[in-house]
Design a protein around this motif. Structure first.
Motif, PDB file in Angstrom:
ATOM      1  N   VAL A 132     -21.490  95.111  72.297  1.00  0.00           N
ATOM      2  CA  VAL A 132     -20.316  95.182  73.187  1.00  0.00           C
ATOM      3  C   VAL A 132     -19.162  95.796  72.394  1.00  0.00           C
ATOM      4  CG1 VAL A 132     -18.694  93.893  74.630  1.00  0.00           C
ATOM      5  CG2 VAL A 132     -21.067  93.120  74.417  1.00  0.00           C
ATOM      6  N   LEU A 133     -18.498  96.777  73.002  1.00  0.00           N
ATOM      7  CA  LEU A 133     -17.378  97.431  72.333  1.00  0.00           C
ATOM      8  C   LEU A 133     -16.084  96.642  72.517  1.00  0.00           C
ATOM      9  CD1 LEU A 133     -17.944 101.196  73.213  1.00  0.00           C
ATOM     10  CD2 LEU A 133     -18.306 100.084  71.015  1.00  0.00           C
ATOM     11  N   LYS A 134     -15.289  96.588  71.437  1.00  0.00           N
ATOM     12  CA  LYS A 134     -13.934  96.041  71.518  1.00  0.00           C
ATOM     13  C   LYS A 134     -12.974  97.167  71.902  1.00  0.00           C
ATOM     14  CE  LYS A 134     -14.479  92.564  67.840  1.00  0.00           C
ATOM     15  NZ  LYS A 134     -13.962  92.146  66.514  1.00  0.00           N
ATOM     16  N   PRO A 135     -11.882  96.910  72.603  1.00  0.00           N
ATOM     17  CA  PRO A 135     -11.578  95.596  73.199  1.00  0.00           C
ATOM     18  C   PRO A 135     -12.580  95.253  74.283  1.00  0.00           C
ATOM     19  CG  PRO A 135     -10.066  97.241  74.027  1.00  0.00           C
ATOM     20  CD  PRO A 135     -10.866  97.935  72.952  1.00  0.00           C
ATOM     21  N   THR A 136     -12.928  93.985  74.329  1.00  0.00           N
ATOM     22  CA  THR A 136     -14.019  93.543  75.189  1.00  0.00           C
ATOM     23  C   THR A 136     -13.613  93.503  76.657  1.00  0.00           C
ATOM     24  OG1 THR A 136     -13.376  91.257  74.802  1.00  0.00           O
ATOM     25  CG2 THR A 136     -15.064  92.182  73.368  1.00  0.00           C
ATOM     26  N   ASP A 137     -14.550  93.926  77.501  1.00  0.00           N
ATOM     27  CA  ASP A 137     -14.386  93.863  78.954  1.00  0.00           C
ATOM     28  C   ASP A 137     -15.124  92.617  79.432  1.00  0.00           C
ATOM     29  OD1 ASP A 137     -14.343  94.119  81.673  1.00  0.00           O
ATOM     30  OD2 ASP A 137     -15.372  96.042  81.753  1.00  0.00           O
ATOM     31  N   PRO A 138     -14.397  91.610  79.986  1.00  0.00           N
ATOM     32  CA  PRO A 138     -15.050  90.363  80.410  1.00  0.00           C
ATOM     33  C   PRO A 138     -16.236  90.594  81.346  1.00  0.00           C
ATOM     34  CG  PRO A 138     -12.689  90.087  80.447  1.00  0.00           C
ATOM     35  CD  PRO A 138     -12.926  91.543  80.183  1.00  0.00           C
ATOM     36  N   ALA A 139     -16.097  91.573  82.254  1.00  0.00           N
ATOM     37  CA  ALA A 139     -17.199  91.825  83.190  1.00  0.00           C
ATOM     38  C   ALA A 139     -18.435  92.330  82.454  1.00  0.00           C
ATOM     39  CB  ALA A 139     -16.765  92.847  84.248  1.00  0.00           C
ATOM     40  N   GLU A 140     -18.205  93.195  81.435  1.00  0.00           N
ATOM     41  CA  GLU A 140     -19.326  93.717  80.663  1.00  0.00           C
ATOM     42  C   GLU A 140     -19.995  92.606  79.857  1.00  0.00           C
ATOM     43  OE1 GLU A 140     -21.952  96.619  78.920  1.00  0.00           O
ATOM     44  OE2 GLU A 140     -20.844  96.387  80.803  1.00  0.00           O
ATOM     45  N   ILE A 141     -19.171  91.718  79.267  1.00  0.00           N
ATOM     46  CA  ILE A 141     -19.742  90.608  78.501  1.00  0.00           C
ATOM     47  C   ILE A 141     -20.569  89.702  79.415  1.00  0.00           C
ATOM     48  CG2 ILE A 141     -19.185  88.519  77.212  1.00  0.00           C
ATOM     49  CD1 ILE A 141     -16.892  89.965  75.948  1.00  0.00           C
ATOM     50  N   ARG A 142     -20.046  89.429  80.622  1.00  0.00           N
ATOM     51  CA  ARG A 142     -20.778  88.574  81.562  1.00  0.00           C
ATOM     52  C   ARG A 142     -22.133  89.204  81.917  1.00  0.00           C
ATOM     53  NH1 ARG A 142     -17.076  86.280  86.405  1.00  0.00           N
ATOM     54  NH2 ARG A 142     -19.136  85.409  86.890  1.00  0.00           N
ATOM     55  N   ARG A 143     -22.123  90.528  82.139  1.00  0.00           N
ATOM     56  CA  ARG A 143     -23.388  91.202  82.481  1.00  0.00           C
ATOM     57  C   ARG A 143     -24.409  91.067  81.351  1.00  0.00           C
ATOM     58  NH1 ARG A 143     -26.052  95.475  81.292  1.00  0.00           N
ATOM     59  NH2 ARG A 143     -24.489  96.223  79.824  1.00  0.00           N
ATOM     60  N   ILE A 144     -23.966  91.275  80.123  1.00  0.00           N
ATOM     61  CA  ILE A 144     -24.881  91.205  78.980  1.00  0.00           C
ATOM     62  C   ILE A 144     -25.357  89.763  78.748  1.00  0.00           C
ATOM     63  CG2 ILE A 144     -25.054  91.532  76.482  1.00  0.00           C
ATOM     64  CD1 ILE A 144     -23.216  93.951  76.797  1.00  0.00           C
ATOM     65  N   LEU A 145     -24.425  88.807  78.926  1.00  0.00           N
ATOM     66  CA  LEU A 145     -24.815  87.402  78.782  1.00  0.00           C
ATOM     67  C   LEU A 145     -25.873  87.002  79.808  1.00  0.00           C
ATOM     68  CD1 LEU A 145     -21.350  85.725  78.105  1.00  0.00           C
ATOM     69  CD2 LEU A 145     -23.296  85.761  76.528  1.00  0.00           C
ATOM     70  N   GLN A 146     -25.682  87.433  81.046  1.00  0.00           N
ATOM     71  CA  GLN A 146     -26.657  87.114  82.093  1.00  0.00           C
ATOM     72  C   GLN A 146     -28.024  87.722  81.788  1.00  0.00           C
ATOM     73  OE1 GLN A 146     -24.479  88.546  85.476  1.00  0.00           O
ATOM     74  NE2 GLN A 146     -23.570  86.533  85.927  1.00  0.00           N
ATOM     75  N   ALA A 147     -28.003  88.960  81.232  1.00  0.00           N
ATOM     76  CA  ALA A 147     -29.273  89.591  80.847  1.00  0.00           C
ATOM     77  C   ALA A 147     -29.940  88.812  79.718  1.00  0.00           C
ATOM     78  CB  ALA A 147     -29.034  91.044  80.424  1.00  0.00           C
ATOM     79  N   ALA A 148     -29.136  88.336  78.754  1.00  0.00           N
ATOM     80  CA  ALA A 148     -29.679  87.555  77.648  1.00  0.00           C
ATOM     81  C   ALA A 148     -30.274  86.238  78.152  1.00  0.00           C
ATOM     82  CB  ALA A 148     -28.599  87.287  76.604  1.00  0.00           C
ATOM     83  N   MET A 149     -29.560  85.586  79.088  1.00  0.00           N
ATOM     84  CA  MET A 149     -30.060  84.327  79.656  1.00  0.00           C
ATOM     85  C   MET A 149     -31.382  84.534  80.403  1.00  0.00           C
ATOM     86  SD  MET A 149     -26.268  83.153  80.883  1.00  0.00           S
ATOM     87  CE  MET A 149     -26.799  82.115  82.209  1.00  0.00           C
ATOM     88  N   ALA A 150     -31.462  85.647  81.129  1.00  0.00           N
ATOM     89  CA  ALA A 150     -32.702  85.940  81.858  1.00  0.00           C
ATOM     90  C   ALA A 150     -33.862  86.166  80.873  1.00  0.00           C
ATOM     91  CB  ALA A 150     -32.520  87.166  82.749  1.00  0.00           C
ATOM     92  N   SER A 151     -33.559  86.854  79.764  1.00  0.00           N
ATOM     93  CA  SER A 151     -34.580  87.101  78.755  1.00  0.00           C
ATOM     94  C   SER A 151     -35.044  85.792  78.118  1.00  0.00           C
ATOM     95  CB  SER A 151     -34.039  88.050  77.685  1.00  0.00           C
ATOM     96  OG  SER A 151     -34.997  88.263  76.679  1.00  0.00           O
ATOM     97  N   ILE A 152     -34.083  84.884  77.853  1.00  0.00           N
ATOM     98  CA  ILE A 152     -34.432  83.589  77.277  1.00  0.00           C
ATOM     99  C   ILE A 152     -35.317  82.794  78.235  1.00  0.00           C
ATOM    100  CG2 ILE A 152     -33.493  81.354  76.555  1.00  0.00           C
ATOM    101  CD1 ILE A 152     -31.015  82.915  75.550  1.00  0.00           C
ATOM    102  N   ALA A 153     -34.946  82.811  79.518  1.00  0.00           N
ATOM    103  CA  ALA A 153     -35.738  82.082  80.521  1.00  0.00           C
ATOM    104  C   ALA A 153     -37.166  82.622  80.585  1.00  0.00           C
ATOM    105  CB  ALA A 153     -35.062  82.184  81.888  1.00  0.00           C
ATOM    106  N   GLU A 154     -37.291  83.945  80.488  1.00  0.00           N
ATOM    107  CA  GLU A 154     -38.626  84.549  80.531  1.00  0.00           C
ATOM    108  C   GLU A 154     -39.432  84.157  79.292  1.00  0.00           C
ATOM    109  OE1 GLU A 154     -40.695  88.997  80.741  1.00  0.00           O
ATOM    110  OE2 GLU A 154     -38.527  88.774  80.985  1.00  0.00           O
ATOM    111  N   ASP A 155     -38.770  84.178  78.124  1.00  0.00           N
ATOM    112  CA  ASP A 155     -39.456  83.779  76.894  1.00  0.00           C
ATOM    113  C   ASP A 155     -39.941  82.338  76.977  1.00  0.00           C
ATOM    114  OD1 ASP A 155     -38.967  86.261  75.855  1.00  0.00           O
ATOM    115  OD2 ASP A 155     -37.293  85.641  74.569  1.00  0.00           O
TER     116      ASP A 155
END
Length: 542
Positions: free
Chosen positions: A103-126
């Motif tokens: 994620v590039l600084k300065p951080t965009d909250p919407a972009e961080i939320r999108r990446i976090l949701q993708a990470a959570m989905a990956s964790i759930a799949e694992d």
């Protein structure tokens, strides 16, 4: 809740991430904050976060080194890097560490939320995959004893397919080399009518069995049970398979040849209360387990009522039968009978052997059966040595089955008469037709193409080396041995496909291939078409 750790040496960045991201709404909780990589590494062990949001450039330990160490110690953690434009040349290194995203600084909250949701989905799949794997492994471990017992039982009965064998090797982790040298051992549990030396191969009373030979289960007292447990421990030390119950308290186990030798070499150490062990000869390869079982079964039956000791080996029985002729017949006499006498003379001769044995046994049914079995073995070995190329003698497995089914001396006598008469008829026919020994071998091949044929065995029957046989075969036939067998099988297969309603797998079995897929591949290689296409193309022409 997914646990998150934030790592940045700037307090404002950490606070900004805490305040701008609706963590609980997303199903997350910030469980720790760290100023640098060293502190973060310690906190990761303590809090076990699912996701780490980390800056790249920090004092003491930077984010790249932190990611590398986390990957080694906590590979399940998803690492997301925060980096500015000036530090973007670190992105390639970051991705090489196995980072989930950048994620590039300065951080965009919407972009961080999108990446976090993708990470959570990956964790759930694992986690789902891991849970499935664990459940599958648990199910395999739970069913392994039953599975291996079933497959080994099918192996003994000669009905295990290639898929089952591969599954067996996968589950047990045994390579095929584990069965490079083994014996099949049969034994009975104590107190089931099988005292030492009286074990039969069926649960019903054997013909000619002396009264009282079978004991009640009450006879299996604590001492016998303890001794039997000691025997099982000895067998388990050498076992390649679990114990396989065959019914009527008979058990089978495949043991290493070396382990079997240790048992046979020190029979005095076996508990006296347990029944004798019946051993096959040494075999190699899973495909020979069924033959080994037939040998062990015969050894158990042969030992019935004779009290021959704690260990009965099949090869010892064969050696005894071949070296000792209880009816006092000679090899020359038998060969002359086959070549010059007629069927009536053969019957008269075999009945005279039976009468001789009857007198020698002094009225003992058990002794007579024992001597008749020796006579069967001795004659079979002699006939195979001199007349096997006629193609009329049963193979070893069929012979052992006949010997096991022979429940009386009279049945054995009828078998001996029938085999001798059949061999004589085949011998006289071959002489009338003026066939050479090689012609007889070719007749045998053509009549048994659907069975497993060994060039070594065929060459031995002609008293020549395998290499010499191969050269003679190629010179006379114009093809090598394997090519001839393949072409013969394909010719028979084409005929069956066009003139029968047999399914492809049935044709495959009929011409000698257990694996229908391999048969189809070979058929296509030879004819240019699959078996189904070949049959269909001719049906269209019709």
């Amino acid at each position: 809740m997914y646990k998150v750790m934030i790592v940045d040496d700037e307090w404002l960045v950490r606070q900004g991430l805490r305040q701008t991201i609706p963590w609980r709404e997303m199903g997350c909780e910030v469980v720790a904050e760290a100023l640098d990589g060293e502190e973060a590494l310690a906190l990761a062990t303590l809090h076990e976060p699912d996701i780490v949001l980390t800056d790249i450039r920090m004092p003491r330990m930077d984010g790249l080194e932190l990611a590398r160490r986390i990957k080694r110690t906590h590979p399940e953690i998803k690492t997301i890097f925060l980096t500015g434009f000036d530090d973007f040349h670190y992105a390639r290194q970051a991705l090489q560490t196995g980072a989930f995203d950048i994620v590039l600084k300065p951080t965009d909250p919407a972009e961080i939320r999108r990446i976090l949701q993708a990470a959570m989905a990956s964790i759930a799949e694992d986690r789902s995959r891991s849970s499935y794997t664990l459940n599958l492994e648990r199910r395999v471990r739970t069913s392994e004893p039953l599975l291996t017992e079933k497959i080994f039982f099918d192996l003994l009965m000669n009905r295990a397919d290639k898929e089952s064998l591969q599954l067996l090797l996968d589950v047990r982790g045994n390579g095929p080399s584990a069965f490079d040298s083994f014996r099949v051992v049969l034994f009975k549990t104590p107190g089931t009518g099988a005292p030492r030396g009286t074990a039969g191969t069926t649960g019903t009373a054997e013909a000619g069995e002396p009264a009282g030979a079978r004991e009640s289960e009450d006879a299996a007292g604590p001492e016998a049970q303890s001794a039997f447990a000691a025997l099982k421990d000895r067998l388990l030390e050498a076992a390649l398979t679990p114990f396989i119950p065959l019914g009527q308290e008979i058990n089978a186990v495949v043991v290493s040849a070396a382990g079997a030798e240790e048992l046979a070499a020190a029979p005095g150490t076996l508990p006296a209360e347990v029944p004798s062990l019946s051993l096959s000869s040494v075999h190699r390869g899973l495909q020979s387990v069924a033959t080994a079982y037939e040998e062990a079964s015969f050894a158990m039956r042969f030992n019935f009522g004779l009290g021959r000791g704690p260990v009965v080996r099949y090869e010892a029985i064969v050696a005894e039968a071949q070296s000792h002729h209880p009816a006092e017949w000679s090899e020359t006499e038998v060969l002359g009978m086959i070549k010059w006498d007629n069927a009536a003379a053969i019957r008269a001769k075999t009945r005279s052997w039976h009468m001789t044995l009857l007198r020698q046994s002094a009225g003992s049914e058990t002794a007579l059966r024992h001597q008749m079995l020796q006579l069967m073995f001795g004659l079979y070995a002699l006939l195979m040595r001199h007349f096997w190329e006629l193609g009329c003698l049963p193979d070893t497995k069929s012979f052992l089955e006949s010997a096991s089914r022979a429940d009386s001396p009279e049945t054995m006598l009828r078998w001996i008469e029938a085999v001798c008469c059949e061999v004589q008829a085949a011998y006289l026919l071959s002489k009338q037709q003026g066939k050479t020994e090689f012609d007889n071998v070719m007749d045998y091949i053509n009549g048994h193409f659907h069975k497993e044929l060994s060039m070594h065995d065929l060459a031995s029957g002609l008293h020549m080396s395998e290499s010499h046989f191969s050269r003679i075969f190629k010179k006379k036939i114009g093809k090598n041995f394997l090519e001839y067998i393949t072409d013969l099988r394909m010719e028979k297969a084409r005929d069956m496909l066009l003139h029968s309603d047999l399914r492809v797998y049935e044709v495959s079995l009929a011409v000698g291939y257990q694996d229908a897929r391999y048969f189809s591949q070979l058929f296509r290689k030879v004819t240019g078409e699959t078996p189904s296409d070949y049959r269909q193309s001719f049906s269209y022409q019709a």
